[in-house]
Write a protein that holds these residues in place. Structure first.
Motif, PDB file in Angstrom:
ATOM      1  N   THR A  22      54.469   8.902  -9.151  1.00 31.86           N
ATOM      2  CA  THR A  22      53.095   9.291  -8.845  1.00 31.86           C
ATOM      3  C   THR A  22      52.980  10.806  -8.751  1.00 31.86           C
ATOM      4  O   THR A  22      52.008  11.406  -9.254  1.00 31.86           O
ATOM      5  N   ASP A  23      53.950  11.451  -8.104  1.00 31.34           N
ATOM      6  CA  ASP A  23      53.937  12.915  -8.007  1.00 31.34           C
ATOM      7  C   ASP A  23      54.040  13.551  -9.385  1.00 31.34           C
ATOM      8  O   ASP A  23      53.381  14.564  -9.672  1.00 31.34           O
ATOM      9  N   ARG A  24      54.872  12.961 -10.261  1.00 30.97           N
ATOM     10  CA  ARG A  24      55.014  13.499 -11.616  1.00 30.97           C
ATOM     11  C   ARG A  24      53.707  13.372 -12.379  1.00 30.97           C
ATOM     12  O   ARG A  24      53.299  14.307 -13.103  1.00 30.97           O
ATOM     13  N   ALA A  25      53.031  12.252 -12.237  1.00 26.29           N
ATOM     14  CA  ALA A  25      51.739  12.066 -12.905  1.00 26.29           C
ATOM     15  C   ALA A  25      50.721  13.088 -12.409  1.00 26.29           C
ATOM     16  O   ALA A  25      49.941  13.644 -13.194  1.00 26.29           O
ATOM     17  N   THR A  26      50.737  13.352 -11.106  1.00 27.53           N
ATOM     18  CA  THR A  26      49.824  14.340 -10.529  1.00 27.53           C
ATOM     19  C   THR A  26      50.114  15.731 -11.086  1.00 27.53           C
ATOM     20  O   THR A  26      49.185  16.486 -11.431  1.00 27.53           O
ATOM     21  N   GLU A  27      51.386  16.087 -11.181  1.00 25.30           N
ATOM     22  CA  GLU A  27      51.769  17.386 -11.738  1.00 25.30           C
ATOM     23  C   GLU A  27      51.260  17.551 -13.172  1.00 25.30           C
ATOM     24  O   GLU A  27      50.725  18.602 -13.546  1.00 25.30           O
ATOM     25  N   GLY A  32      46.756  19.826 -16.950  1.00 25.54           N
ATOM     26  CA  GLY A  32      45.742  19.567 -17.949  1.00 25.54           C
ATOM     27  C   GLY A  32      45.968  18.339 -18.800  1.00 25.54           C
ATOM     28  O   GLY A  32      45.158  18.046 -19.693  1.00 25.54           O
ATOM     29  N   ARG A  33      47.054  17.585 -18.522  1.00 25.79           N
ATOM     30  CA  ARG A  33      47.318  16.370 -19.280  1.00 25.79           C
ATOM     31  C   ARG A  33      46.400  15.240 -18.820  1.00 25.79           C
ATOM     32  O   ARG A  33      46.069  15.126 -17.632  1.00 25.79           O
ATOM     33  N   HIS A 352      52.660   8.967 -23.308  1.00 23.94           N
ATOM     34  CA  HIS A 352      51.443   8.464 -23.950  1.00 23.94           C
ATOM     35  C   HIS A 352      50.295   8.298 -22.954  1.00 23.94           C
ATOM     36  O   HIS A 352      49.309   7.612 -23.242  1.00 23.94           O
ATOM     37  N   GLY A 353      50.454   8.906 -21.768  1.00 22.94           N
ATOM     38  CA  GLY A 353      49.325   9.014 -20.852  1.00 22.94           C
ATOM     39  C   GLY A 353      49.178   7.934 -19.816  1.00 22.94           C
ATOM     40  O   GLY A 353      48.120   7.831 -19.187  1.00 22.94           O
ATOM     41  N   VAL A 354      50.237   7.115 -19.581  1.00 25.65           N
ATOM     42  CA  VAL A 354      50.153   6.075 -18.551  1.00 25.65           C
ATOM     43  C   VAL A 354      51.397   6.138 -17.672  1.00 25.65           C
ATOM     44  O   VAL A 354      52.528   6.059 -18.191  1.00 25.65           O
ATOM     45  N   ALA A 355      51.208   6.268 -16.372  1.00 25.82           N
ATOM     46  CA  ALA A 355      52.326   6.299 -15.426  1.00 25.82           C
ATOM     47  C   ALA A 355      52.560   4.912 -14.862  1.00 25.82           C
ATOM     48  O   ALA A 355      51.658   4.308 -14.274  1.00 25.82           O
ATOM     49  N   VAL A 356      53.779   4.400 -15.070  1.00 27.29           N
ATOM     50  CA  VAL A 356      54.213   3.133 -14.499  1.00 27.29           C
ATOM     51  C   VAL A 356      55.557   3.385 -13.820  1.00 27.29           C
ATOM     52  O   VAL A 356      56.110   4.474 -13.909  1.00 27.29           O
ATOM     53  N   VAL A 357      56.089   2.378 -13.137  1.00 28.98           N
ATOM     54  CA  VAL A 357      57.374   2.535 -12.452  1.00 28.98           C
ATOM     55  C   VAL A 357      58.371   1.551 -13.043  1.00 28.98           C
ATOM     56  O   VAL A 357      58.070   0.355 -13.168  1.00 28.98           O
ATOM     57  N   ALA A 358      59.551   2.049 -13.401  1.00 31.00           N
ATOM     58  CA  ALA A 358      60.578   1.211 -14.025  1.00 31.00           C
ATOM     59  C   ALA A 358      60.988   0.074 -13.102  1.00 31.00           C
ATOM     60  O   ALA A 358      61.073   0.238 -11.880  1.00 31.00           O
TER      61      ALA A 358
END
Length: 391
Positions: A22-27, A32-33, A352-358
């Motif tokens: 989640t933190d990586r997605a926020t960064e 601008g991504r 590709h623009g979607v954050a999920v968790v392994a």
């Protein structure tokens, strides 16, 4: 330069991988991504207005001082009402502790009772923090493997086979994170029969997702279904998931008197009392109207159905229909020859623009967890991106 010196306890754990993603997605969004984050379990609905007003009123009334470590009398009485009304558990305010989120209640219970080498049975796939907390306490997390074909629920015989003289706890999460598994009353009765043969084993029943049950049947929890075991059960609940109050950081737990007192002793030397304003808001949440939960649950059910259909239509992916919570635990085993492991797959989807968790973050493998606690249009776009990324 001073060299880092970490305690043995800290070296046994790692950063929560759900929070890390989640933190990586926020960064990336801040750079601008265009990133859709389906990595965190957080309702997207606004906190109910009467709860917000209660927080404002507490501020206006100057309720900004320390409270008792285990929570205000008002909130503990409201929590007792919640346990009885919503979970069927008869309890008293003296057997309730209020903590800084449900996670702290679990942390308190395990650190107060687990010693070096003692075992805690944890069904997999598990919530990421369960084994980490056990390890921090010096204990050993013993996986109780479940499968998609059983809707990620374990059978009593499998539990019985894992219990040893070193077993201290069973962790039971229903509805479950990350699987959405729901244990009906008949399965809980079978589990209770095993536990009655092992009086040493306690149960931590994490019922934080209880309002999000899509089976059409009332939520069943072990302490209510099998009250003869109540003095061995710590039931954890809260307002984060049910009332969209994740940032308020309020959890509640009830259990035997000696355990609540031990948890309070630990909390008194760590955080002290939870936020006074948040406690006032949580009391209003438990005391106030609950009818809005019906509409929220139906919205989540519709999102679940849409996401499950979309996932199962993508070649190489499959997921069972979760009975509760707001997660899908997706199997991607047919794609592992292409990606190597589920971490690389998760990073590919992030690209590709979607954050999920392994899935490996949850003690699983070859897949990922997604949260469908997001707007319908956002979820539809996320499913389109996942399909495109894997085409």
């Amino acid at each position: 330069m001073t060299q880092p010196r970490f305690s043995q306890a800290l070296q046994r754990i790692e950063v929560s991988r759900t929070n890390a993603m989640t933190d990586r997605a926020t960064e990336l969004r801040e750079q601008g991504r265009d990133i859709i984050s389906l990595s965190v379990g957080e309702p997207d609905f606004p906190t109910p207005p009467h709860v917000v007003e209660a927080a404002k009123a507490a501020l206006d009334a100057g309720q900004t001082r320390y409270t008792p470590v285990s929570g205000t009398a008002r909130l503990k009485a409201a929590a007792a009402l919640h346990f009885q009304r919503d979970l069927g558990i008869e309890t008293e305010p003296s057997r309730i502790i209020v903590s800084n989120g449900g996670k702290q209640a679990i942390f308190n219970a395990l650190l107060a009772t687990v010693s070096n080498g003692e075992e805690v049975i944890v069904p997999t796939p598990w919530w990421v923090s369960y084994p980490q907390i056990v390890r921090f306490a010096g204990g050993k997390a013993v996986p109780l493997v479940t499968h998609a074909r059983d809707n990620f629920r374990f059978h009593a015989a499998a539990l019985d086979a894992l219990i040893t003289p070193s077993t201290q706890w069973l962790l039971l999460n229903s509805p479950g994170n990350p699987s959405g598994a729901v244990y009906p009353a008949e399965m809980l009765h079978a589990i209770a029969e095993v536990l009655q043969r092992h009086p040493r084993v306690m149960v931590l029943s994490d019922d934080i997702y209880a309002p999000l049950n899509y089976t059409g049947k009332p939520h069943a929890t072990l302490a209510a279904v099998c009250p003869e075991l109540a003095d061995r059960i710590c039931t954890v609940s809260g307002v984060s998931k049910s009332h969209a109050m994740t940032g308020f950081r309020i959890g509640v737990a009830t259990g035997p008197q000696w355990l609540i007192e031990a948890m309070t002793r630990l909390q008194s030397n760590s955080t002290g009392n939870p936020c006074s304003i948040s406690q006032a808001a949580a009391a209003a949440a438990f005391e106030g109207p609950q009818d809005f939960l019906v509409g929220w649950r139906e919205r989540f059910r519709e999102r679940r159905d849409m996401v499950v259909a979309a996932i199962n239509a993508i070649p190489g992916l499959s997921t069972p229909l979760p009975d509760g919570a707001f997660y899908c635990f997706v199997d991607a085993a047919p794609l592992m020859n292409r990606f190597g492991n589920d971490e690389k797959l998760a990073m590919h989807l992030l690209d590709h623009g979607v954050a999920v968790v392994a899935a490996s973050a949850f003690g699983g493998r070859d897949g990922f967890r997604i949260s469908f606690a997001a707007d319908d249009a956002v979820l539809a776009e996320a499913m389109k991106r996942i399909a495109g990324a894997l085409s």
